[in-house]
Design an enzyme around this catalytic site. Structure first.
Site, PDB file in Angstrom:
ATOM      1  N   LYS A  92       0.801  -1.184   0.000  1.00 44.46           N
ATOM      2  CA  LYS A  92       0.000   0.000   0.000  1.00 44.46           C
ATOM      3  C   LYS A  92       0.855   1.263   0.000  1.00 44.46           C
ATOM      4  CE  LYS A  92      -3.560  -2.096   2.892  1.00 44.46           C
ATOM      5  NZ  LYS A  92      -4.236  -2.013   4.192  1.00 44.46           N
ATOM      6  N   ARG A 124      -0.262   7.519   7.081  1.00 43.67           N
ATOM      7  CA  ARG A 124      -0.093   7.602   5.623  1.00 43.67           C
ATOM      8  C   ARG A 124      -0.489   8.981   5.095  1.00 43.67           C
ATOM      9  NH1 ARG A 124       0.617   2.449   3.461  1.00 43.67           N
ATOM     10  NH2 ARG A 124      -0.383   0.785   4.609  1.00 43.67           N
ATOM     11  N   ASP A 130      14.577  -1.140   1.409  1.00 41.79           N
ATOM     12  CA  ASP A 130      15.207  -1.301   2.723  1.00 41.79           C
ATOM     13  C   ASP A 130      16.195  -2.469   2.621  1.00 41.79           C
ATOM     14  OD1 ASP A 130      15.714  -1.825   5.465  1.00 41.79           O
ATOM     15  OD2 ASP A 130      13.735  -1.176   6.058  1.00 41.79           O
ATOM     16  N   PHE A 160      12.866   4.380  11.024  1.00 39.85           N
ATOM     17  CA  PHE A 160      11.562   4.033  10.470  1.00 39.85           C
ATOM     18  C   PHE A 160      10.875   5.328  10.058  1.00 39.85           C
ATOM     19  CE2 PHE A 160       7.201   2.549  10.310  1.00 39.85           C
ATOM     20  CZ  PHE A 160       7.363   1.305   9.718  1.00 39.85           C
TER      21      PHE A 160
END
Length: 174
Positions: free
Chosen positions: A42, A164, A102, A151
Site C-alpha cells: 500500500k 499515511r 530497505d 523508520f
C-alpha cells in the site's frame, strides 16, 4: 512516539518531477503496448499517483502487494506476494514503483516475479532508499532520497496503518 520531519511536501514534489523526467527518458520512444506502471501496495500509492501525473509518457497502471513488515518496524525477512498484476506483461516495459527499498528483499522478489511474468524491460524506482540496511544484492535504477536507518512515515508510508496521510515524511521516534 514523536515525529521528526525529514522531507516536506515541496521537496518531495521537486524530486518526483525529477524522477518523472528520468523515467520519460528511459521509456522513449513510445512503445506498443504502452509501458505498465506496477505500484506496490500500500505504501507507494501516493508516490505513484504523483509520479504518474508528472510523467509525459502514458502508462497503464496495475498493482502488486507484498508483505514483510506486518505491524513491526523492521522486516521479517520473508516476502509474501499477495497480489499480482492482472495486465499481461509479455513484451512490455514495466516500471516497478515502491515507497522504500530497505533490505532489498521485497523489490528483488517483485522484480524477479515481473520478469517471470514476461516483462521485456524492467525499471525499478523507490522514493526512499536505506542502502545501509541492504541484505541482498539489489539496487533500484531510480531512487528519490537516501535515508538513514530510521523508520519513516507519511506520504503513503505507514506504521501499523497509521500516518499515511501526512504530506511530509518523518522519522518515527520511539
Amino acid at each position: 512516539m514523536g515525529l521528526i520531519k525529514i522531507k516536506d511536501a515541496e521537496q518531495i514534489a521537486q524530486r518526483v518531477a525529477q524522477l518523472a523526467q528520468r523515467i520519460d527518458a528511459m521509456l522513449t520512444p513510445p512503445s506498443d503496448p504502452p509501458p505498465l506502471m506496477v505500484v506496490v501496495l500500500k505504501g507507494a500509492f501516493v508516490f505513484a499517483a504523483d509520479l504518474l501525473r508528472a510523467m509525459d509518457t502514458p502508462c497503464a497502471v496495475d498493482f502488486m502487494r507484498a508483505a514483510s513488515y506486518g505491524n513491526a518496524t523492521s522486516s521479517s525477512g520473508e516476502v509474501r506476494i499477495t497480489l499480482e498484476p492482472e495486465v499481461a506483461l509479455e513484451g512490455r516495459s514495466v516500471l516497478l514503483v515502491d515507497d522504500i527499498c530497505d533490505s532489498g528483499r521485497t523489490m528483488l522478489a517483485l522484480s524477479n516475479r515481473l520478469r517471470e511474468l514476461g516483462a521485456q524491460k524492467l525499471i525499478c524506482c523507490a522514493l526512499f532508499d536505506k542502502r545501509e540496511r541492504r541484505e541482498v544484492l539489489f539496487e533500484p535504477e531510480l531512487i528519490g532520497f537516501e535515508v538513514g536507518d530510521h523508520f519513516i512515515v507519511g506520504y503513503g508510508l505507514d506504521h501499523a496503518e497509521a500516518m499515511r496521510h501526512l504530506d511530509g515524511v518523518y522519522y518515527l521516534e520511539a
